[in-house]
Design a protein around this motif. Structure first.
Motif, PDB file in Angstrom:
ATOM      1  N   HIS A   1       0.891  -1.185  -0.062  1.00 42.65           N
ATOM      2  CA  HIS A   1       0.022   0.022   0.057  1.00 42.65           C
ATOM      3  C   HIS A   1       0.915   1.097   0.090  1.00 42.65           C
ATOM      4  O   HIS A   1       2.178   1.120   0.333  1.00 42.65           O
ATOM      5  CB  HIS A   1      -0.953  -0.161   1.141  1.00 42.65           C
ATOM      6  CG  HIS A   1      -1.914  -1.202   1.215  1.00 42.65           C
ATOM      7  ND1 HIS A   1      -2.288  -1.699   0.288  1.00 42.65           N
ATOM      8  CD2 HIS A   1      -2.481  -1.687   2.178  1.00 42.65           C
ATOM      9  CE1 HIS A   1      -3.337  -2.832   0.464  1.00 42.65           C
ATOM     10  NE2 HIS A   1      -3.202  -2.695   1.858  1.00 42.65           N
ATOM     11  N   VAL A   2       0.417   2.432  -0.377  1.00 42.39           N
ATOM     12  CA  VAL A   2       0.872   3.638  -0.160  1.00 42.39           C
ATOM     13  C   VAL A   2       1.120   4.052   1.411  1.00 42.39           C
ATOM     14  O   VAL A   2      -0.028   3.718   1.956  1.00 42.39           O
ATOM     15  CB  VAL A   2      -0.062   4.733  -0.971  1.00 42.39           C
ATOM     16  CG1 VAL A   2       0.938   6.075  -0.621  1.00 42.39           C
ATOM     17  CG2 VAL A   2       0.088   4.569  -2.302  1.00 42.39           C
ATOM     18  N   LYS A   3       2.224   4.266   1.809  1.00 39.72           N
ATOM     19  CA  LYS A   3       2.358   4.405   3.185  1.00 39.72           C
ATOM     20  C   LYS A   3       3.142   5.889   3.351  1.00 39.72           C
ATOM     21  O   LYS A   3       3.738   6.399   2.427  1.00 39.72           O
ATOM     22  CB  LYS A   3       3.530   3.228   3.788  1.00 39.72           C
ATOM     23  CG  LYS A   3       3.204   1.891   3.665  1.00 39.72           C
ATOM     24  CD  LYS A   3       1.938   1.803   4.854  1.00 39.72           C
ATOM     25  CE  LYS A   3       1.676   0.156   4.565  1.00 39.72           C
ATOM     26  NZ  LYS A   3       0.351  -0.021   5.486  1.00 39.72           N
ATOM     27  N   VAL A   4       2.941   6.805   4.758  1.00 40.79           N
ATOM     28  CA  VAL A   4       3.673   7.555   4.968  1.00 40.79           C
ATOM     29  C   VAL A   4       4.458   7.226   6.370  1.00 40.79           C
ATOM     30  O   VAL A   4       3.979   6.796   7.285  1.00 40.79           O
ATOM     31  CB  VAL A   4       2.884   8.760   5.008  1.00 40.79           C
ATOM     32  CG1 VAL A   4       1.598   8.541   6.121  1.00 40.79           C
ATOM     33  CG2 VAL A   4       3.648  10.055   5.473  1.00 40.79           C
ATOM     34  N   THR A   5       5.612   7.841   6.314  1.00 34.90           N
ATOM     35  CA  THR A   5       6.595   7.675   7.626  1.00 34.90           C
ATOM     36  C   THR A   5       7.388   8.977   7.883  1.00 34.90           C
ATOM     37  O   THR A   5       7.254   9.786   7.033  1.00 34.90           O
ATOM     38  CB  THR A   5       7.614   6.405   7.485  1.00 34.90           C
ATOM     39  OG1 THR A   5       8.384   6.548   6.249  1.00 34.90           O
ATOM     40  CG2 THR A   5       6.785   5.098   7.002  1.00 34.90           C
ATOM     41  N   ALA A   6       7.998   8.677   8.902  1.00 34.60           N
ATOM     42  CA  ALA A   6       8.707  10.162   9.309  1.00 34.60           C
ATOM     43  C   ALA A   6       9.769   9.748  10.243  1.00 34.60           C
ATOM     44  O   ALA A   6       9.890   8.725  10.775  1.00 34.60           O
ATOM     45  CB  ALA A   6       7.638  11.047  10.106  1.00 34.60           C
ATOM     46  N   ASP A   7      10.829  10.805  10.251  1.00 35.51           N
ATOM     47  CA  ASP A   7      11.977  10.613  10.910  1.00 35.51           C
ATOM     48  C   ASP A   7      11.523  10.597  12.479  1.00 35.51           C
ATOM     49  O   ASP A   7      11.867   9.652  13.299  1.00 35.51           O
ATOM     50  CB  ASP A   7      13.216  11.634  10.548  1.00 35.51           C
ATOM     51  CG  ASP A   7      12.543  13.074  10.541  1.00 35.51           C
ATOM     52  OD1 ASP A   7      11.223  13.074  10.644  1.00 35.51           O
ATOM     53  OD2 ASP A   7      13.305  14.029  10.219  1.00 35.51           O
ATOM     54  N   THR A   8      10.916  11.561  12.799  1.00 38.20           N
ATOM     55  CA  THR A   8      10.409  11.838  14.120  1.00 38.20           C
ATOM     56  C   THR A   8       9.011  12.553  13.909  1.00 38.20           C
ATOM     57  O   THR A   8       8.925  13.455  13.012  1.00 38.20           O
ATOM     58  CB  THR A   8      11.132  12.609  15.079  1.00 38.20           C
ATOM     59  OG1 THR A   8      11.574  13.731  14.712  1.00 38.20           O
ATOM     60  CG2 THR A   8      12.370  11.830  15.407  1.00 38.20           C
ATOM     61  N   ALA A   9       7.906  12.411  14.741  1.00 35.50           N
ATOM     62  CA  ALA A   9       6.806  13.038  14.569  1.00 35.50           C
ATOM     63  C   ALA A   9       6.254  13.358  15.719  1.00 35.50           C
ATOM     64  O   ALA A   9       5.366  12.461  16.552  1.00 35.50           O
ATOM     65  CB  ALA A   9       5.639  12.182  13.534  1.00 35.50           C
ATOM     66  N   VAL A  10       6.578  14.342  16.361  1.00 36.50           N
ATOM     67  CA  VAL A  10       6.169  14.705  17.728  1.00 36.50           C
ATOM     68  C   VAL A  10       5.075  15.911  17.515  1.00 36.50           C
ATOM     69  O   VAL A  10       5.504  17.005  16.712  1.00 36.50           O
ATOM     70  CB  VAL A  10       7.390  15.546  18.443  1.00 36.50           C
ATOM     71  CG1 VAL A  10       7.078  15.675  20.099  1.00 36.50           C
ATOM     72  CG2 VAL A  10       8.401  14.086  18.637  1.00 36.50           C
ATOM     73  N   GLN A  11       3.908  16.236  18.461  1.00 38.44           N
ATOM     74  CA  GLN A  11       3.212  17.224  18.240  1.00 38.44           C
ATOM     75  C   GLN A  11       3.905  18.568  18.404  1.00 38.44           C
ATOM     76  O   GLN A  11       4.452  18.567  19.397  1.00 38.44           O
ATOM     77  CB  GLN A  11       2.187  16.759  19.305  1.00 38.44           C
ATOM     78  CG  GLN A  11       1.066  15.616  18.768  1.00 38.44           C
ATOM     79  CD  GLN A  11       0.181  15.443  19.758  1.00 38.44           C
ATOM     80  OE1 GLN A  11      -0.055  16.151  20.940  1.00 38.44           O
ATOM     81  NE2 GLN A  11      -0.262  14.127  19.900  1.00 38.44           N
ATOM     82  N   GLY A  12       3.704  19.417  17.604  1.00 41.52           N
ATOM     83  CA  GLY A  12       4.465  20.811  17.822  1.00 41.52           C
ATOM     84  C   GLY A  12       5.507  21.018  17.158  1.00 41.52           C
ATOM     85  O   GLY A  12       6.430  22.141  16.981  1.00 41.52           O
ATOM     86  N   GLY A  13       6.162  19.985  16.558  1.00 49.46           N
ATOM     87  CA  GLY A  13       7.519  19.855  16.091  1.00 49.46           C
ATOM     88  C   GLY A  13       7.241  19.664  14.487  1.00 49.46           C
ATOM     89  O   GLY A  13       6.324  19.640  13.996  1.00 49.46           O
ATOM     90  N   TYR A  14       8.573  19.717  13.734  1.00 47.06           N
ATOM     91  CA  TYR A  14       8.574  19.602  12.578  1.00 47.06           C
ATOM     92  C   TYR A  14       8.942  18.104  12.012  1.00 47.06           C
ATOM     93  O   TYR A  14       9.873  17.536  12.878  1.00 47.06           O
ATOM     94  CB  TYR A  14       9.635  20.555  11.733  1.00 47.06           C
ATOM     95  CG  TYR A  14       8.942  22.175  11.737  1.00 47.06           C
ATOM     96  CD1 TYR A  14       8.595  22.356  10.486  1.00 47.06           C
ATOM     97  CD2 TYR A  14       8.957  22.856  12.794  1.00 47.06           C
ATOM     98  CE1 TYR A  14       8.018  24.067  10.401  1.00 47.06           C
ATOM     99  CE2 TYR A  14       8.292  24.170  12.986  1.00 47.06           C
ATOM    100  CZ  TYR A  14       8.009  24.599  11.681  1.00 47.06           C
ATOM    101  OH  TYR A  14       7.279  25.742  11.645  1.00 47.06           O
ATOM    102  N   ALA A  15       8.506  17.774  10.971  1.00 49.39           N
ATOM    103  CA  ALA A  15       8.890  16.153  10.713  1.00 49.39           C
ATOM    104  C   ALA A  15       9.384  16.105   9.002  1.00 49.39           C
ATOM    105  O   ALA A  15       8.642  16.934   8.217  1.00 49.39           O
ATOM    106  CB  ALA A  15       8.089  15.356  10.965  1.00 49.39           C
ATOM    107  N   ALA A  16       9.951  15.234   8.601  1.00 45.95           N
ATOM    108  CA  ALA A  16      10.277  14.903   7.343  1.00 45.95           C
ATOM    109  C   ALA A  16       9.678  13.695   6.981  1.00 45.95           C
ATOM    110  O   ALA A  16       9.808  12.760   7.572  1.00 45.95           O
ATOM    111  CB  ALA A  16      11.808  14.656   7.184  1.00 45.95           C
TER     112      ALA A  16
END
Length: 286
Positions: free
Chosen positions: A55-70
């Motif tokens: 399936h198409v997936k989305v992941t992140a390096d880090t995903a913390v509320q209030g922060g930025y993510a790739a």
């Protein structure tokens, strides 16, 4: 004329063989068919879960509320006779992202659509009334598309991440033959209610997945970590129907699929071997 010794031995051997009765033949045939069916079922048990991971997936390096993510969108090609030539990712306007930057992708162009918010949001002391609502990647030529048996990844930097457990990114996957696969179905959360969406895109029959049922074409979902919580590492797509942000490594998933396929292949070999042995025995007793 007296029988020759060799002829007598051959006649004795034929007479000593167990006669092949119709009941024995039917039993051997049923056993052989049963083994073949079991082998095919074992292969399907392993192959179907493997297909479910495509399936198409989305992941992140880090995903913390209030922060930025790739954010990284992984797009596999699930067709044998067409290439993926365009990807449309709808950003969650109900949880708007004030800042969105796209990483250039060789062989592909991109376009960002924006929408005006009914209620502006505040980011770093500034009022934001217009945010990105959709990103479209388009292959520059046929050779740049995602070919059968391949996958590709598209990256975005976004933030600040909102204070919510997860973000849903409905996605449309366009193929070179004109087919459009709509990865937009939302899983229900633990109490059976559907997670929110802006309703801009819906699947053809309007059905949603209910309970713990895995939708056929789920929308990519990213689980977010609350502020101050321990960050275990790269944040993968939210997994269960309850929308938990459990961390499951891609390598672990791939390893599990490989083990399942390997075990099914071994089962197939064993079952076919047993079927061949039964067929040989049937011939010998005939």
């Amino acid at each position: 004329m007296p029988a020759r010794p060799g002829q007598a031995g051959a006649a004795h051997g034929r007479a000593s063989r167990t006669p092949r009765t119709p009941r024995m033949v039917r039993a051997l045939r049923r056993a052989a068919r049963g083994l073949v069916v079991a082998a095919v079922a074992a292969c399907l048990v392993a192959v179907l879960p493997a297909a479910a991971f495509a399936h198409v997936k989305v992941t992140a390096d880090t995903a913390v509320q209030g922060g930025y993510a790739a954010l990284t969108f992984r797009v596999p090609n699930e067709r044998d006779d067409a290439s993926t030539t365009k990807i449309e990712v709808q950003l969650p306007v109900d949880f708007p992202l004030a800042s969105v930057s796209v990483k250039p992708h060789p062989g592909w162009s991109y376009a960002i659509e924006k929408t005006t918010l009914a209620t502006p949001i505040e980011s770093h002391g500034a009022k934001i009334g217009e945010v990105a609502s959709k990103i479209t990647w388009t292959a520059s030529g046929e050779d740049s598309g995602i070919k059968p048996g391949e996958y590709d990844e598209f990256s975005v930097s976004a933030g600040p991440l909102p204070e919510t457990d997860r973000l849903t990114f409905k996605t449309l996957q366009h193929y070179s033959d004109g087919e459009v696969v709509r990865w937009i179905q939302e899983q229900s959360d633990g109490d059976g209610e559907q997670s929110g969406g802006d309703g801009e895109q819906s699947d053809g029959d309007g059905e949603q997945s209910g309970g713990d049922e895995e939708p056929e074409r789920p929308a990519p979902v990213l689980g977010l970590t609350a502020k101050g919580a321990a960050v275990p590492g790269p944040a993968p797509a939210a997994g269960s129907a309850a929308g938990s942000a459990a961390v499951v490594s891609e390598s672990g998933t791939d390893t599990g699929v490989a083990w399942a396929i390997g075990l099914s292949a071994a089962s197939l070999v064993i079952c076919l071997g047993c079927a061949a042995a039964l067929a040989l025995r049937w011939r010998r007793t005939g």
